[in-house]
Motif scaffolding. Structure first.
Motif, PDB file in Angstrom:
ATOM      1  N   TYR A 171       0.839  -1.206   0.000  1.00 54.60           N
ATOM      2  CA  TYR A 171       0.000   0.000   0.000  1.00 54.60           C
ATOM      3  C   TYR A 171       0.870   1.250   0.000  1.00 54.60           C
ATOM      4  CZ  TYR A 171      -2.824   3.738   2.029  1.00 54.60           C
ATOM      5  OH  TYR A 171      -3.423   4.947   2.283  1.00 54.60           O
ATOM      6  N   ARG A 172       1.826   1.306   0.925  1.00 50.93           N
ATOM      7  CA  ARG A 172       2.688   2.486   1.034  1.00 50.93           C
ATOM      8  C   ARG A 172       3.500   2.715  -0.233  1.00 50.93           C
ATOM      9  NH1 ARG A 172       3.510   0.372   6.436  1.00 50.93           N
ATOM     10  NH2 ARG A 172       2.249   1.621   7.854  1.00 50.93           N
ATOM     11  N   GLU A 173       3.946   1.635  -0.838  1.00 53.44           N
ATOM     12  CA  GLU A 173       4.727   1.766  -2.076  1.00 53.44           C
ATOM     13  C   GLU A 173       3.891   2.405  -3.186  1.00 53.44           C
ATOM     14  OE1 GLU A 173       6.762  -1.204  -5.294  1.00 53.44           O
ATOM     15  OE2 GLU A 173       7.157  -1.625  -3.176  1.00 53.44           O
ATOM     16  N   VAL A 174       2.651   1.965  -3.332  1.00 55.77           N
ATOM     17  CA  VAL A 174       1.771   2.521  -4.360  1.00 55.77           C
ATOM     18  C   VAL A 174       1.449   3.984  -4.066  1.00 55.77           C
ATOM     19  CG1 VAL A 174      -0.544   2.373  -5.382  1.00 55.77           C
ATOM     20  CG2 VAL A 174       0.800   0.291  -5.027  1.00 55.77           C
ATOM     21  N   VAL A 175       1.136   4.293  -2.811  1.00 51.49           N
ATOM     22  CA  VAL A 175       0.820   5.670  -2.435  1.00 51.49           C
ATOM     23  C   VAL A 175       2.022   6.580  -2.691  1.00 51.49           C
ATOM     24  CG1 VAL A 175       0.294   7.178  -0.460  1.00 51.49           C
ATOM     25  CG2 VAL A 175      -0.991   5.058  -0.790  1.00 51.49           C
ATOM     26  N   ARG A 176       3.194   6.144  -2.267  1.00 55.46           N
ATOM     27  CA  ARG A 176       4.409   6.957  -2.437  1.00 55.46           C
ATOM     28  C   ARG A 176       4.743   7.140  -3.921  1.00 55.46           C
ATOM     29  NH1 ARG A 176       7.234   4.483   1.034  1.00 55.46           N
ATOM     30  NH2 ARG A 176       7.809   2.758  -0.319  1.00 55.46           N
ATOM     31  N   ALA A 177       4.719   6.066  -4.689  1.00 58.16           N
ATOM     32  CA  ALA A 177       5.088   6.128  -6.105  1.00 58.16           C
ATOM     33  C   ALA A 177       4.149   7.028  -6.908  1.00 58.16           C
ATOM     34  CB  ALA A 177       5.114   4.725  -6.715  1.00 58.16           C
ATOM     35  N   ASN A 178       2.888   7.124  -6.464  1.00 58.54           N
ATOM     36  CA  ASN A 178       1.910   7.922  -7.194  1.00 58.54           C
ATOM     37  C   ASN A 178       1.666   9.295  -6.575  1.00 58.54           C
ATOM     38  OD1 ASN A 178       0.525   6.166  -9.450  1.00 58.54           O
ATOM     39  ND2 ASN A 178       1.032   4.799  -7.755  1.00 58.54           N
TER      40      ASN A 178
ATOM     41  N   ALA B  36     -11.107   6.004  -3.841  1.00 59.22           N
ATOM     42  CA  ALA B  36     -11.123   4.867  -4.764  1.00 59.22           C
ATOM     43  C   ALA B  36     -10.616   5.287  -6.142  1.00 59.22           C
ATOM     44  CB  ALA B  36     -12.537   4.290  -4.866  1.00 59.22           C
ATOM     45  N   GLY B  37     -11.025   6.459  -6.596  1.00 58.25           N
ATOM     46  CA  GLY B  37     -10.565   6.969  -7.889  1.00 58.25           C
ATOM     47  C   GLY B  37      -9.056   7.172  -7.923  1.00 58.25           C
ATOM     48  N   LEU B  38      -8.490   7.623  -6.818  1.00 59.22           N
ATOM     49  CA  LEU B  38      -7.038   7.797  -6.741  1.00 59.22           C
ATOM     50  C   LEU B  38      -6.327   6.459  -6.944  1.00 59.22           C
ATOM     51  CD1 LEU B  38      -6.890  10.232  -3.705  1.00 59.22           C
ATOM     52  CD2 LEU B  38      -6.247  10.781  -6.071  1.00 59.22           C
ATOM     53  N   PHE B  39      -6.835   5.422  -6.308  1.00 57.00           N
ATOM     54  CA  PHE B  39      -6.214   4.109  -6.452  1.00 57.00           C
ATOM     55  C   PHE B  39      -6.499   3.492  -7.820  1.00 57.00           C
ATOM     56  CE2 PHE B  39      -5.755   4.487  -1.894  1.00 57.00           C
ATOM     57  CZ  PHE B  39      -4.474   3.975  -1.721  1.00 57.00           C
ATOM     58  N   GLU B  40      -7.682   3.742  -8.359  1.00 54.43           N
ATOM     59  CA  GLU B  40      -7.994   3.214  -9.694  1.00 54.43           C
ATOM     60  C   GLU B  40      -7.083   3.800 -10.763  1.00 54.43           C
ATOM     61  OE1 GLU B  40     -12.169   3.971 -10.117  1.00 54.43           O
ATOM     62  OE2 GLU B  40     -12.700   2.392  -8.693  1.00 54.43           O
ATOM     63  N   SER B  41      -6.663   5.030 -10.587  1.00 52.53           N
ATOM     64  CA  SER B  41      -5.795   5.663 -11.582  1.00 52.53           C
ATOM     65  C   SER B  41      -4.310   5.524 -11.232  1.00 52.53           C
ATOM     66  CB  SER B  41      -6.161   7.139 -11.750  1.00 52.53           C
ATOM     67  OG  SER B  41      -5.958   7.841 -10.546  1.00 52.53           O
ATOM     68  N   ALA B  42      -4.013   4.927 -10.101  1.00 53.95           N
ATOM     69  CA  ALA B  42      -2.622   4.752  -9.687  1.00 53.95           C
ATOM     70  C   ALA B  42      -1.916   3.749 -10.588  1.00 53.95           C
ATOM     71  CB  ALA B  42      -2.558   4.272  -8.234  1.00 53.95           C
ATOM     72  N   VAL B  43      -0.642   3.999 -10.783  1.00 56.07           N
ATOM     73  CA  VAL B  43       0.199   3.095 -11.559  1.00 56.07           C
ATOM     74  C   VAL B  43       0.975   2.219 -10.578  1.00 56.07           C
ATOM     75  CG1 VAL B  43       2.129   2.978 -13.177  1.00 56.07           C
ATOM     76  CG2 VAL B  43       0.398   4.768 -13.424  1.00 56.07           C
ATOM     77  N   ILE B  44       0.926   0.922 -10.805  1.00 55.48           N
ATOM     78  CA  ILE B  44       1.658  -0.028  -9.976  1.00 55.48           C
ATOM     79  C   ILE B  44       2.915  -0.425 -10.733  1.00 55.48           C
ATOM     80  CG2 ILE B  44       1.599  -2.325  -8.920  1.00 55.48           C
ATOM     81  CD1 ILE B  44      -1.430  -1.904  -8.558  1.00 55.48           C
ATOM     82  N   SER B  45       4.045  -0.373 -10.065  1.00 59.03           N
ATOM     83  CA  SER B  45       5.307  -0.712 -10.720  1.00 59.03           C
ATOM     84  C   SER B  45       5.240  -2.133 -11.272  1.00 59.03           C
ATOM     85  CB  SER B  45       6.470  -0.603  -9.736  1.00 59.03           C
ATOM     86  OG  SER B  45       6.428  -1.660  -8.803  1.00 59.03           O
ATOM     87  N   PRO B  46       5.954  -2.407 -12.369  1.00 59.13           N
ATOM     88  CA  PRO B  46       5.957  -3.767 -12.920  1.00 59.13           C
ATOM     89  C   PRO B  46       6.412  -4.814 -11.896  1.00 59.13           C
ATOM     90  CG  PRO B  46       6.870  -2.242 -14.515  1.00 59.13           C
ATOM     91  CD  PRO B  46       6.689  -1.470 -13.229  1.00 59.13           C
ATOM     92  N   ALA B  47       7.383  -4.469 -11.072  1.00 57.71           N
ATOM     93  CA  ALA B  47       7.860  -5.433 -10.074  1.00 57.71           C
ATOM     94  C   ALA B  47       6.768  -5.771  -9.064  1.00 57.71           C
ATOM     95  CB  ALA B  47       9.086  -4.877  -9.365  1.00 57.71           C
ATOM     96  N   LEU B  48       6.119  -4.751  -8.516  1.00 59.13           N
ATOM     97  CA  LEU B  48       5.046  -4.987  -7.552  1.00 59.13           C
ATOM     98  C   LEU B  48       3.859  -5.643  -8.236  1.00 59.13           C
ATOM     99  CD1 LEU B  48       3.884  -4.766  -4.726  1.00 59.13           C
ATOM    100  CD2 LEU B  48       3.216  -2.407  -5.258  1.00 59.13           C
ATOM    101  N   GLY B  49       3.536  -5.205  -9.435  1.00 57.98           N
ATOM    102  CA  GLY B  49       2.431  -5.812 -10.177  1.00 57.98           C
ATOM    103  C   GLY B  49       2.639  -7.297 -10.402  1.00 57.98           C
ATOM    104  N   GLY B  50       3.860  -7.693 -10.707  1.00 53.10           N
ATOM    105  CA  GLY B  50       4.159  -9.110 -10.910  1.00 53.10           C
ATOM    106  C   GLY B  50       3.934  -9.930  -9.661  1.00 53.10           C
ATOM    107  N   ILE B  51       4.279  -9.345  -8.521  1.00 56.64           N
ATOM    108  CA  ILE B  51       4.069 -10.041  -7.250  1.00 56.64           C
ATOM    109  C   ILE B  51       2.577 -10.169  -6.960  1.00 56.64           C
ATOM    110  CG2 ILE B  51       4.357  -9.855  -4.738  1.00 56.64           C
ATOM    111  CD1 ILE B  51       7.072  -8.455  -5.359  1.00 56.64           C
ATOM    112  N   LEU B  52       1.846  -9.071  -7.128  1.00 56.31           N
ATOM    113  CA  LEU B  52       0.423  -9.072  -6.789  1.00 56.31           C
ATOM    114  C   LEU B  52      -0.399  -9.936  -7.736  1.00 56.31           C
ATOM    115  CD1 LEU B  52      -0.081  -5.310  -5.889  1.00 56.31           C
ATOM    116  CD2 LEU B  52       0.449  -7.213  -4.365  1.00 56.31           C
TER     117      LEU B  52
END
Length: 105
Positions: free
Chosen positions: A46-53, A82-98
């Motif tokens: 969660y923190r990684e996504v919030v910080r990166a975006n 919810a809109g903030l998270f829907e438009s957030a970009v998840i890094s490829p590394a984190l996305g692969g894990i999730l």
């Protein structure tokens, strides 16, 4: 840093890592209560996504508009967040894990 882990690794002492639901379900598993298999996406992810975006300030601003006595304000704040998270970009590394559900054991 762990981003995803099985429910059984957590308990109420892990509230800051697993969140309320994850920690509670982990405690139920430890107590022998039948709980379907599952995993927790940790607060590290969660923190990684919030910080990166760069969305922390916007989340807090939306939270400030929410009033318990005003259900419409709660719904509006929830929709904004919810809109903030829907438009957030998840890094490829984190996305692969999730997406891959590569659960660390």
């Amino acid at each position: 840093m762990t981003h995803v882990a099985p429910l059984e690794r957590f308990g109420l002492a892990d509230l800051a890592i697993a969140g309320g639901k994850g920690a509670g379900l982990g405690d139920l598993i430890a107590a022998g209560v039948p709980v379907p298999p599952g995993f927790v996406i940790t607060t590290d992810a969660y923190r990684e996504v919030v910080r990166a975006n760069g969305i922390q300030a916007a989340i807090l601003a939306a939270h400030e508009t929410a009033r318990v006595e005003d259900p419409a304000s709660l719904e509006a704040a929830a929709a904004t967040i919810a809109g903030l998270f829907e438009s957030a970009v998840i890094s490829p590394a984190l996305g692969g894990i999730l997406v891959g559900h590569e659960v660390a054991r």
